[in-house]
Scaffold this motif. Structure first.
Motif, short mmCIF file in Angstrom:
data_model
loop_
_atom_site.label_atom_id
_atom_site.label_comp_id
_atom_site.label_asym_id
_atom_site.label_seq_id
_atom_site.Cartn_x
_atom_site.Cartn_y
_atom_site.Cartn_z
N GLU A 1 0.81 -1.22 0.00
CA GLU A 1 0.00 0.00 0.00
C GLU A 1 0.84 1.27 0.00
O GLU A 1 0.30 2.36 -0.08
N VAL A 2 2.16 1.11 0.10
CA VAL A 2 3.05 2.26 0.22
C VAL A 2 4.07 2.25 -0.92
O VAL A 2 4.70 1.23 -1.18
N ILE A 3 4.22 3.37 -1.58
CA ILE A 3 5.25 3.49 -2.62
C ILE A 3 6.61 3.52 -1.93
O ILE A 3 6.86 4.37 -1.07
N ALA A 4 7.48 2.61 -2.30
CA ALA A 4 8.80 2.55 -1.68
C ALA A 4 9.73 3.59 -2.31
O ALA A 4 9.56 3.96 -3.48
N PRO A 5 10.70 4.08 -1.56
CA PRO A 5 11.68 5.00 -2.15
C PRO A 5 12.42 4.33 -3.31
O PRO A 5 12.66 3.12 -3.29
N ALA A 6 12.81 5.12 -4.28
CA ALA A 6 13.54 4.57 -5.43
C ALA A 6 14.82 3.88 -4.99
O ALA A 6 15.23 2.87 -5.57
N ARG A 7 15.44 4.40 -3.94
CA ARG A 7 16.72 3.83 -3.49
C ARG A 7 16.53 2.49 -2.77
O ARG A 7 17.52 1.84 -2.43
N CYS A 8 15.29 2.09 -2.54
CA CYS A 8 15.02 0.78 -1.92
C CYS A 8 14.60 -0.27 -2.94
O CYS A 8 14.28 -1.40 -2.56
N ALA A 9 14.60 0.09 -4.21
CA ALA A 9 14.06 -0.80 -5.24
C ALA A 9 14.80 -2.13 -5.33
O ALA A 9 14.23 -3.14 -5.75
N ASP B 1 12.90 12.22 -3.67
CA ASP B 1 13.71 11.00 -3.77
C ASP B 1 14.08 10.73 -5.23
O ASP B 1 13.33 11.06 -6.15
N ALA B 2 15.23 10.14 -5.40
CA ALA B 2 15.69 9.74 -6.74
C ALA B 2 16.58 8.52 -6.57
O ALA B 2 17.16 8.30 -5.50
N PRO B 3 16.68 7.69 -7.61
CA PRO B 3 17.58 6.54 -7.51
C PRO B 3 19.00 6.99 -7.18
O PRO B 3 19.47 8.02 -7.67
N MET B 4 19.66 6.24 -6.33
CA MET B 4 21.03 6.56 -5.95
C MET B 4 21.98 6.17 -7.09
O MET B 4 21.95 5.04 -7.57
N VAL B 5 22.80 7.11 -7.52
CA VAL B 5 23.79 6.82 -8.56
C VAL B 5 25.01 6.19 -7.89
O VAL B 5 25.62 6.80 -7.01
N LEU B 6 25.35 4.99 -8.31
CA LEU B 6 26.42 4.23 -7.69
C LEU B 6 27.52 3.95 -8.70
O LEU B 6 27.25 3.75 -9.89
N ASP B 7 28.76 3.91 -8.21
CA ASP B 7 29.83 3.46 -9.09
C ASP B 7 29.90 1.93 -9.02
O ASP B 7 29.20 1.29 -8.24
#
Length: 360
Positions: free
Chosen positions: A28-36, A203-209
């Motif tokens: 029921e809750v939209i998860a943060p992009a960084r938790c995808a 919130d936005a997806p975390m950019v990772l190396d």
């Protein structure tokens, strides 16, 4: 006039009304992009980074000390396992606890991102429900306090081993936080949802190396042998500097490393300080955790402050065969006075005091 007992009952009913419906099913809750990237259990709950997670036996009621060490070493969020970087680091408290914890309070939990903390206030039964019960031996069965206060700090000042105040005879890792920046004081479900929706909008997806992604992929999945990867990754953390965490040997969960034959993990960590080029060789070994940790360490332009301090502490403790200490880059001078950070801390403290007066 109402009797004291009647007034207390009215207060309890009002608090129950305010928090009613706060805890929602994850679907029921939209998860943060960084938790995808997080796995979910059969009920749909995300398997967050800090809990023990043997496949099929994820324990949401416990914290893994070995995983806490990994999070501290690589400076990762305790929910989503992605880097904290320059964001505020958030801790969960209740009622007016924060006002009695000093300017640099210590917490038994690793810090998280703001949006991850507010996500937990939506889906985590303990954080989101005023009916949640405490489970430690000293407070088992007690209802958790009503007002949820989520506090954001500028930095993690120190991570040390310490005797637990709630579990007699147990040593745990404590996170000392500094620079209170902002707080969310949540007195009901509406407050919690509004704060989360605002954070989710930013919130936005975390950019990772590549090195960060490799670490997180390992940490958030079981090992090929079906183990909790947190315990294996903790060994890699010891080798790149966590062996020098103050009082780490007091933490019972670290016995596997602290009591290894010939003090293997400490000795290898010392050799890595004395011969940094070893790290490049470690990147090609068969152990994926050590290889990933070594690659991450070698490709950092600057280490997280906690790990950097551990390595400096280690450099004061070890010597080569000629009695020489490792050469560690000179620490920059003390940072200049950050007036903006001081103003944020004072404003956050004032907001807490104001909220406390309203409660009275």
């Amino acid at each position: 006039m109402k009797a004291e007992g009647d007034r207390n009952l009215d207060t309890a009913r009002e608090q129950d009304r305010q928090w009613r419906g706060a805890s929602r099913r994850p679907a029921e809750v939209i998860a943060p992009a960084r938790c995808a990237h997080l796995r979910v259990d059969p009920r749909g709950y995300p398997i967050i980074a800090v809990i023990p997670q043997h496949p099929g036996r994820e324990d949401y009621g416990s914290l893994s000390e070995q995983r806490k060490l990994v999070l501290a070493t690589f400076d990762l969020c305790a929910v989503c396992a992605t880097p904290l970087r320059d964001e505020l680091r958030w801790q969960v408290t209740f009622d007016d606890e924060l006002q009695h914890m000093g300017e640099q309070p210590r917490f038994s939990e690793a810090p998280v991102h703001e949006v991850c903390a507010l996500y937990a206030a939506q889906v985590c039964p303990f954080v989101s429900s005023p009916y949640a019960r405490l489970g430690d031996p000293m407070r088992k069965g007690q209802r958790r306090p009503d007002t949820l206060v989520i506090a954001g700090f500028d930095r993690t000042a120190e991570v040390v081993g310490h005797d637990s105040e709630l579990q007699v005879g147990e040593g745990i890792l404590m996170f000392e936080m500094a620079g209170l920046g902002r707080t969310h004081r949540l007195v009901g479900a509406d407050d919690a949802r509004a704060a989360y929706e605002a954070a989710l909008g930013d919130d936005a997806p975390m950019v990772l190396d590549d090195a960060e992604r490799r670490l997180i992929d390992i940490l958030c999945a079981p090992t090929p042998e079906g183990e909790d990867a947190g315990g294996v990754m903790a060994g890699a953390a010891w080798l790149i500097g966590a062996a020098f965490c103050p009082q780490i040997r007091r933490v019972q969960a670290m016995k596997r490393f602290a009591q290894a034959r010939d003090d293997f993990y400490f000795q290898v960590a010392a050799n890595a300080l004395l011969q940094p080029d070893l790290m490049q060789d470690w990147e090609s070994i068969d152990d994926p955790c050590i290889a990933a940790a070594s690659s991450w360490l070698r490709t950092r332009q600057r280490l997280p402050a906690v790990l950097e301090q551990w390595q400096r502490d280690g450099a004061r403790r070890v010597r080569d065969v000629n009695g020489r200490r490792p050469r560690i880059a000179t620490t920059a001078g003390a940072p200049p006075r950050d007036d903006a950070a001081i103003r944020r801390r004072k404003a956050a403290e004032a907001a807490l005091r104001k909220g406390r007066r309203k409660k009275r």
